[in-house]
Design an enzyme around this catalytic site. Structure first.
Site, mmCIF file in Angstrom:
data_model
loop_
_atom_site.group_PDB
_atom_site.id
_atom_site.type_symbol
_atom_site.label_atom_id
_atom_site.label_comp_id
_atom_site.label_asym_id
_atom_site.label_seq_id
_atom_site.Cartn_x
_atom_site.Cartn_y
_atom_site.Cartn_z
ATOM 1 N N ASP A 142 26.347 19.465 -24.739
ATOM 2 C CA ASP A 142 26.291 20.439 -25.830
ATOM 3 C C ASP A 142 25.354 21.568 -25.379
ATOM 4 O O ASP A 142 25.791 22.519 -24.724
ATOM 5 C CB ASP A 142 25.790 19.687 -27.070
ATOM 6 C CG ASP A 142 25.736 20.515 -28.333
ATOM 7 O OD1 ASP A 142 25.678 21.739 -28.235
ATOM 8 O OD2 ASP A 142 25.728 19.955 -29.433
ATOM 9 N N ASP A 184 28.721 9.707 -32.466
ATOM 10 C CA ASP A 184 28.414 9.334 -33.848
ATOM 11 C C ASP A 184 28.006 10.499 -34.723
ATOM 12 O O ASP A 184 27.651 11.581 -34.236
ATOM 13 C CB ASP A 184 27.255 8.335 -33.855
ATOM 14 C CG ASP A 184 25.924 9.007 -33.517
ATOM 15 O OD1 ASP A 184 25.858 9.697 -32.481
ATOM 16 O OD2 ASP A 184 24.960 8.883 -34.292
HETATM 17 P P1 IMP Z 1 22.698 18.193 -25.576
HETATM 18 O O1 IMP Z 1 21.390 17.723 -25.032
HETATM 19 O O2 IMP Z 1 22.515 19.229 -26.633
HETATM 20 O O3 IMP Z 1 23.662 18.649 -24.497
HETATM 21 O O4 IMP Z 1 23.358 16.996 -26.346
HETATM 22 C C1 IMP Z 1 23.676 15.847 -25.717
HETATM 23 C C2 IMP Z 1 23.799 14.664 -26.641
HETATM 24 O O5 IMP Z 1 23.848 14.996 -28.030
HETATM 25 C C3 IMP Z 1 25.117 14.012 -26.330
HETATM 26 O O6 IMP Z 1 24.985 13.056 -25.320
HETATM 27 C C4 IMP Z 1 25.499 13.403 -27.660
HETATM 28 O O7 IMP Z 1 24.948 12.108 -27.783
HETATM 29 C C5 IMP Z 1 24.893 14.309 -28.679
HETATM 30 N N1 IMP Z 1 25.889 15.291 -29.169
HETATM 31 C C6 IMP Z 1 26.049 16.579 -28.791
HETATM 32 N N2 IMP Z 1 27.059 17.171 -29.440
HETATM 33 C C7 IMP Z 1 27.565 16.209 -30.246
HETATM 34 C C8 IMP Z 1 28.657 16.203 -31.169
HETATM 35 O O8 IMP Z 1 29.389 17.190 -31.382
HETATM 36 N N3 IMP Z 1 28.881 15.029 -31.804
HETATM 37 C C9 IMP Z 1 28.134 13.893 -31.599
HETATM 38 N N4 IMP Z 1 27.113 13.874 -30.750
HETATM 39 C C10 IMP Z 1 26.825 15.019 -30.076
#
Ligand code: IMP
Length: 190
Positions: A115, A171
């Site tokens: 994300d 989730d």
């Molecule tokens: P980041 O660090 O923002 O890239 O987010 C990574 C983690 O956040 C992922 O491994 C997911 O566990 C969670 N995450 C990010 N986007 C989503 C989403 O749209 N739905 C559910 N979990 C998310």
């Protein structure tokens, strides 16, 4: 094989509507392609070790490992989750380190979704300090429009819209991980 019920078009989770975005078939077909690619890429390199990032990537890691028609090993890394929020906190906290020895190994970090990219970057930076022979990254989903840090991902299942998704291990407040398909927040219902 026992038949599974068809995925509904709309599901509700914690009072919010989500619509079908990627079917079980689309997900599994793509994972098979990634597995074949990984097998080909590592054929002359060595046995890779997949490091699944818990909790979200447990399902993808299991299916990806089964999709690789060659030897591979697996271990897990646990990071804190979003809690009940739909927005990344930007705070990455490590809850469980990888037990396996990674020095000299060919490591593939496996995430459910990239994300902001902060989690993937954090895990990659941590694993890099353990002197692997090589280090690559795989993710089932990536939200290009949400990126806050640049992180190279070698194996990407799908680039998706910048909306919250659930299912297939992912989730919303710990629910919906059991769904076989992936559902996206229904914009009209926001
Ligand atoms: P980041 O660090 O923002 O890239 O987010 C990574 C983690 O956040 C992922 O491994 C997911 O566990 C969670 N995450 C990010 N986007 C989503 C989403 O749209 N739905 C559910 N979990 C998310």
């Amino acid at each position: 094989m026992p038949e599974t019920a068809a995925a509904p078009d709309i599901v509700t989770c914690r009072g919010e509507r989500f619509r079908l975005y990627l079917s079980e078939d689309e997900i599994q077909t793509r994972i098979l392609e990634l597995g074949e690619r990984i097998a080909a890429d590592y054929a002359d390199v060595g046995v890779p070790i997949l490091i699944g990032v818990l909790n979200g990537a447990f399902m993808f890691t299991a299916d990806l490992m089964r999709a690789i028609p060659a030897d591979s090993e697996v271990d897990f890394y646990k990071l804190s989750s979003y809690g009940e929020s739909k927005v990344s906190s930007g705070q990455v906290t490590e809850l469980k380190e990888v037990d396996a020895k990674l020095e000299g190994r060919h490591v593939i970090v496996v995430e459910d979704i990239v994300d902001t990219g902060l989690s993937m970057k954090y895990v990659i930076d941590q694993i890099q300090t353990r002197n692997p022979a090589s280090l690559r990254a795989a993710t089932l989903l990536r939200k290009p429009d949400a990126a806050k840090v640049e992180v190279r991902v070698d194996y990407v299942g799908f680039d998706i819209d910048n909306l919250f998704v659930i299912g297939y291990g992912m989730d919303y407040g710990q629910l919906a991980r059991n769904l076989r398909a992936i559902y996206i927040l229904d914009r009209e219902a926001e």
